[in-house]
Design a protein around this motif. Structure first.
Motif, PDB file in Angstrom:
ATOM      1  N   PRO A  48      37.487  24.728  78.327  1.00 40.03           N
ATOM      2  CA  PRO A  48      37.684  26.171  78.416  1.00 40.03           C
ATOM      3  C   PRO A  48      39.143  26.509  78.714  1.00 40.03           C
ATOM      4  O   PRO A  48      39.971  25.632  78.960  1.00 40.03           O
ATOM      5  CB  PRO A  48      36.784  26.563  79.586  1.00 40.03           C
ATOM      6  CG  PRO A  48      36.864  25.360  80.494  1.00 40.03           C
ATOM      7  CD  PRO A  48      36.950  24.156  79.575  1.00 40.03           C
ATOM      8  N   GLY A  49      39.455  27.781  78.711  1.00 36.42           N
ATOM      9  CA  GLY A  49      40.760  28.239  79.150  1.00 36.42           C
ATOM     10  C   GLY A  49      41.776  28.375  78.040  1.00 36.42           C
ATOM     11  O   GLY A  49      41.694  27.744  76.988  1.00 36.42           O
ATOM     12  N   TRP A 105      41.233  27.726  73.768  1.00 36.09           N
ATOM     13  CA  TRP A 105      39.780  27.665  73.546  1.00 36.09           C
ATOM     14  C   TRP A 105      39.419  28.214  72.177  1.00 36.09           C
ATOM     15  O   TRP A 105      38.527  27.691  71.511  1.00 36.09           O
ATOM     16  CB  TRP A 105      39.025  28.417  74.644  1.00 36.09           C
ATOM     17  CG  TRP A 105      39.278  29.898  74.719  1.00 36.09           C
ATOM     18  CD1 TRP A 105      40.157  30.546  75.534  1.00 36.09           C
ATOM     19  CD2 TRP A 105      38.638  30.935  73.947  1.00 36.09           C
ATOM     20  NE1 TRP A 105      40.119  31.902  75.321  1.00 36.09           N
ATOM     21  CE2 TRP A 105      39.191  32.171  74.360  1.00 36.09           C
ATOM     22  CE3 TRP A 105      37.663  30.934  72.951  1.00 36.09           C
ATOM     23  CZ2 TRP A 105      38.802  33.399  73.803  1.00 36.09           C
ATOM     24  CZ3 TRP A 105      37.274  32.152  72.401  1.00 36.09           C
ATOM     25  CH2 TRP A 105      37.833  33.362  72.826  1.00 36.09           C
ATOM     26  N   ALA A 142      45.380  30.903  85.181  1.00 35.04           N
ATOM     27  CA  ALA A 142      44.062  31.538  85.149  1.00 35.04           C
ATOM     28  C   ALA A 142      43.980  32.506  83.980  1.00 35.04           C
ATOM     29  O   ALA A 142      44.994  33.070  83.550  1.00 35.04           O
ATOM     30  CB  ALA A 142      43.788  32.281  86.462  1.00 35.04           C
ATOM     31  N   ASP A 143      42.779  32.676  83.464  1.00 33.75           N
ATOM     32  CA  ASP A 143      42.496  33.723  82.478  1.00 33.75           C
ATOM     33  C   ASP A 143      41.782  34.846  83.211  1.00 33.75           C
ATOM     34  O   ASP A 143      40.714  34.632  83.803  1.00 33.75           O
ATOM     35  CB  ASP A 143      41.613  33.186  81.352  1.00 33.75           C
ATOM     36  CG  ASP A 143      42.338  32.170  80.486  1.00 33.75           C
ATOM     37  OD1 ASP A 143      43.578  32.071  80.588  1.00 33.75           O
ATOM     38  OD2 ASP A 143      41.667  31.463  79.709  1.00 33.75           O
ATOM     39  N   ARG A 188      38.102  34.567  84.682  1.00 30.43           N
ATOM     40  CA  ARG A 188      37.264  33.866  83.708  1.00 30.43           C
ATOM     41  C   ARG A 188      37.457  32.346  83.734  1.00 30.43           C
ATOM     42  O   ARG A 188      36.570  31.604  83.337  1.00 30.43           O
ATOM     43  CB  ARG A 188      37.560  34.405  82.306  1.00 30.43           C
ATOM     44  CG  ARG A 188      37.279  35.906  82.200  1.00 30.43           C
ATOM     45  CD  ARG A 188      37.766  36.491  80.877  1.00 30.43           C
ATOM     46  NE  ARG A 188      37.145  35.882  79.722  1.00 30.43           N
ATOM     47  CZ  ARG A 188      35.945  36.184  79.261  1.00 30.43           C
ATOM     48  NH1 ARG A 188      35.203  37.076  79.911  1.00 30.43           N
ATOM     49  NH2 ARG A 188      35.468  35.603  78.183  1.00 30.43           N
ATOM     50  N   TRP A 189      38.618  31.896  84.195  1.00 32.41           N
ATOM     51  CA  TRP A 189      38.904  30.444  84.224  1.00 32.41           C
ATOM     52  C   TRP A 189      40.122  30.224  85.103  1.00 32.41           C
ATOM     53  O   TRP A 189      41.050  31.048  85.116  1.00 32.41           O
ATOM     54  CB  TRP A 189      39.159  29.940  82.816  1.00 32.41           C
ATOM     55  CG  TRP A 189      39.763  28.564  82.728  1.00 32.41           C
ATOM     56  CD1 TRP A 189      39.112  27.365  82.855  1.00 32.41           C
ATOM     57  CD2 TRP A 189      41.150  28.235  82.520  1.00 32.41           C
ATOM     58  NE1 TRP A 189      40.005  26.319  82.729  1.00 32.41           N
ATOM     59  CE2 TRP A 189      41.243  26.825  82.513  1.00 32.41           C
ATOM     60  CE3 TRP A 189      42.301  28.991  82.322  1.00 32.41           C
ATOM     61  CZ2 TRP A 189      42.462  26.158  82.330  1.00 32.41           C
ATOM     62  CZ3 TRP A 189      43.517  28.339  82.137  1.00 32.41           C
ATOM     63  CH2 TRP A 189      43.580  26.933  82.144  1.00 32.41           C
ATOM     64  N   THR A 190      40.140  29.140  85.860  1.00 28.56           N
ATOM     65  CA  THR A 190      41.295  28.810  86.695  1.00 28.56           C
ATOM     66  C   THR A 190      41.573  27.311  86.636  1.00 28.56           C
ATOM     67  O   THR A 190      40.679  26.493  86.407  1.00 28.56           O
ATOM     68  CB  THR A 190      41.068  29.194  88.171  1.00 28.56           C
ATOM     69  OG1 THR A 190      39.933  28.487  88.676  1.00 28.56           O
ATOM     70  CG2 THR A 190      40.869  30.690  88.333  1.00 28.56           C
ATOM     71  N   SER A 191      42.822  26.969  86.863  1.00 25.58           N
ATOM     72  CA  SER A 191      43.227  25.566  86.946  1.00 25.58           C
ATOM     73  C   SER A 191      44.547  25.510  87.689  1.00 25.58           C
ATOM     74  O   SER A 191      45.197  26.545  87.912  1.00 25.58           O
ATOM     75  CB  SER A 191      43.378  24.965  85.541  1.00 25.58           C
ATOM     76  OG  SER A 191      43.694  23.581  85.619  1.00 25.58           O
TER      77      SER A 191
END
Length: 471
Positions: free
Chosen positions: A66-67, A136, A215-216, A289-292
């Motif tokens: 994802p991401g 993605w 992050a998204d 919605r997404w983090t890293s």
């Protein structure tokens, strides 16, 4: 369950005999096993599928990664995507990079262009700068193209062991399954399990000790026609940037933190850093919605090949995200390796052709790594070098120029996207085969990846070259 130990008797047998044994014990077999279904693995799968090569992609995750991650597709990769048959979908899914808007104390303080633009037609390309597509979405498009060509991705297949012999490679998975292949490609990222299993080291350095949050997010309080940049505003605070992701409702957030920071990846943590470093309230972030998180580093694998196993993409080279080079170098690894595997597997080319993959791609990766690091440290600009159109294989053993005075287009160069007498050269070159071009300054034999392999004033010597490389 089939174990690796049970395959030991397969060693030193012919491939045909080995396949018969594999069939008897019910193990799946393929020509090429690709470990990792990111852009690198998917691009390679597409290139092999259009050549009629049996390839199986396996991915550790239960879904594709994802991401937004690597969101910039450089002009040379756009040309590759045109040849692979996904350009229209990539163009529809994304857009050009927006101009940066620099904020100070809640006010717009100036503009900044992330990349130096090129003029139309400069460097012989129809693309003048990077095209933004969230990773993605890029992967979705590549996977759909692979499926169209009959290719397959198996999810939830974590490689836990890999062995090879003179005839092939055997990979085993945490599921208890095993696959037998003639060749394998590790496209499983910077923490590549296959690379570690092979014992191939990486040489590198920390580009920046300060970690980054990526992050998204969804934010409705910002214009989507600008890349919003918030410089450091206080002691111990790093920058924060919010880039609208073309083709989506999301922004990609990137925030820098001091070395040693334990970054909070929760939605509340993301909202907190936005509120601390911008004029926005926490509730302006309507969705995370997404983090890293990661610490920028640069590293190069000591080898790109070990026997019948090849490293490609982040498994072979790890870049700082500055300059948008990592994903693009990775896709072009696949584009270089695909035609060579296809030629060897169908018996047209000698196995030694595969040695040129490392010979050609490792120096390119080293050069691009240096560029990425220099850009991260503000020692280089995001100019023509980042577009990757000028990268070449002039020093390759596959390159031969017999002309007494080589012209502007030399053996080893990428063929420019020109139209001559109403004929677009890229239309002639499209597809998985070699192409002979006769132009004003000589005769050129163009490789399947669009680079000149051989050049001469006439066709004298061309047949000898063809015989040597198996064309």
């Amino acid at each position: 369950m089939v174990t690796l130990d049970s395959l030991t008797p397969l060693r030193a047998r012919s491939w045909a005999t080995a396949l018969n044994s594999v069939k008897e014990i019910g193990m799946r077999q393929t020509d090429v096993l690709i470990v990792g279904a990111g852009p690198t693995g998917l691009a390679l799968g597409i290139d092999l599928a259009r050549r009629g090569v049996r390839a199986l992609l396996v991915e550790r995750g239960e879904t594709l990664a994802p991401g937004s991650r690597g969101k910039g597709i450089q002009p040379r990769t756009m040309e590759v995507y045109e040849d692979l048959g996904v350009l229209d979908e990539i163009l529809a899914a994304g857009g050009p990079y927006p101009v940066g808007m620099i904020w100070q104390d809640g006010r717009q303080a100036g503009e900044h262009r992330m990349f130096d633009p090129a003029e139309d037609g400069e460097e012989g390309s129809r693309f003048t700068g990077p095209w933004m597509v969230p990773q993605w979405r890029n992967q979705e498009i590549l996977r759909a193209r692979l499926a169209e060509l009959g290719g397959e991705v198996l999810l939830g297949r974590e490689v836990v062991g890999i062995e090879q012999d003179t005839d092939g490679v055997t990979a085993s998975f945490a599921t208890g399954e095993s696959v037998r292949a003639r060749y394998a490609v590790a496209a499983d990222g910077g923490r590549s399990a296959v690379r570690r299993a092979l014992g191939i080291g990486m040489t590198g350095e920390t580009v920046d000790p300060d970690p980054l949050l990526v992050a998204d997010v969804r934010i409705t309080a910002l214009e989507r026609n600008r890349w919003h940049v918030f410089p450091p505003s206080g002691e111990g605070a790093g920058f924060l940037a919010l880039c609208p992701l073309a083709g989506t409702e999301d922004f990609q957030l990137v925030a820098q933190f001091p070395e040693g920071t334990d970054i909070d990846l929760t939605p509340d943590g993301v909202r907190k850093v936005v509120a601390e470093r911008t004029h926005l309230a926490p509730e302006a972030v309507t969705e995370v919605r997404w983090t890293s998180n990661f610490r920028p580093r640069a590293a190069l694998a000591d080898r790109f090949r070990a026997g019948r196993v090849f490293l490609a993409g982040d498994a072979a080279h790890i870049h700082s995200p500055a300059g948008g080079q990592g994903l693009n170098t990775s896709v072009q690894d696949a584009y270089n390796l695909g035609w060579k595997l296809g030629a060897v597997l169908d018996g047209r080319a000698p196995e030694s052709l595969l040695d040129t993959y490392e010979e050609e791609r490792r120096p390119i990766a080293a050069r691009v790594l240096g560029l990425s690091t220099a850009i991260h440290r503000d020692e280089a600009r995001r100019d023509a070098g980042t577009r990757q159109l000028g990268l070449n294989y002039r020093d390759s053993s596959l390159t031969q120029d017999t002309r007494r005075t080589p012209g502007a287009l030399r053996a080893g160069d990428r063929v420019p996207d020109l139209t001559i007498d109403g004929v677009r050269l890229f239309d002639r070159l499209r597809g998985p085969d070699w192409t002979t071009l006769t132009l004003a300054d000589g005769v050129f034999l163009v490789r399947p990846d669009g680079y000149v392999g051989w050049a001469g004033e006439t066709e004298a010597g061309l047949q000898e070259y063809r015989a040597r490389v198996g064309v």
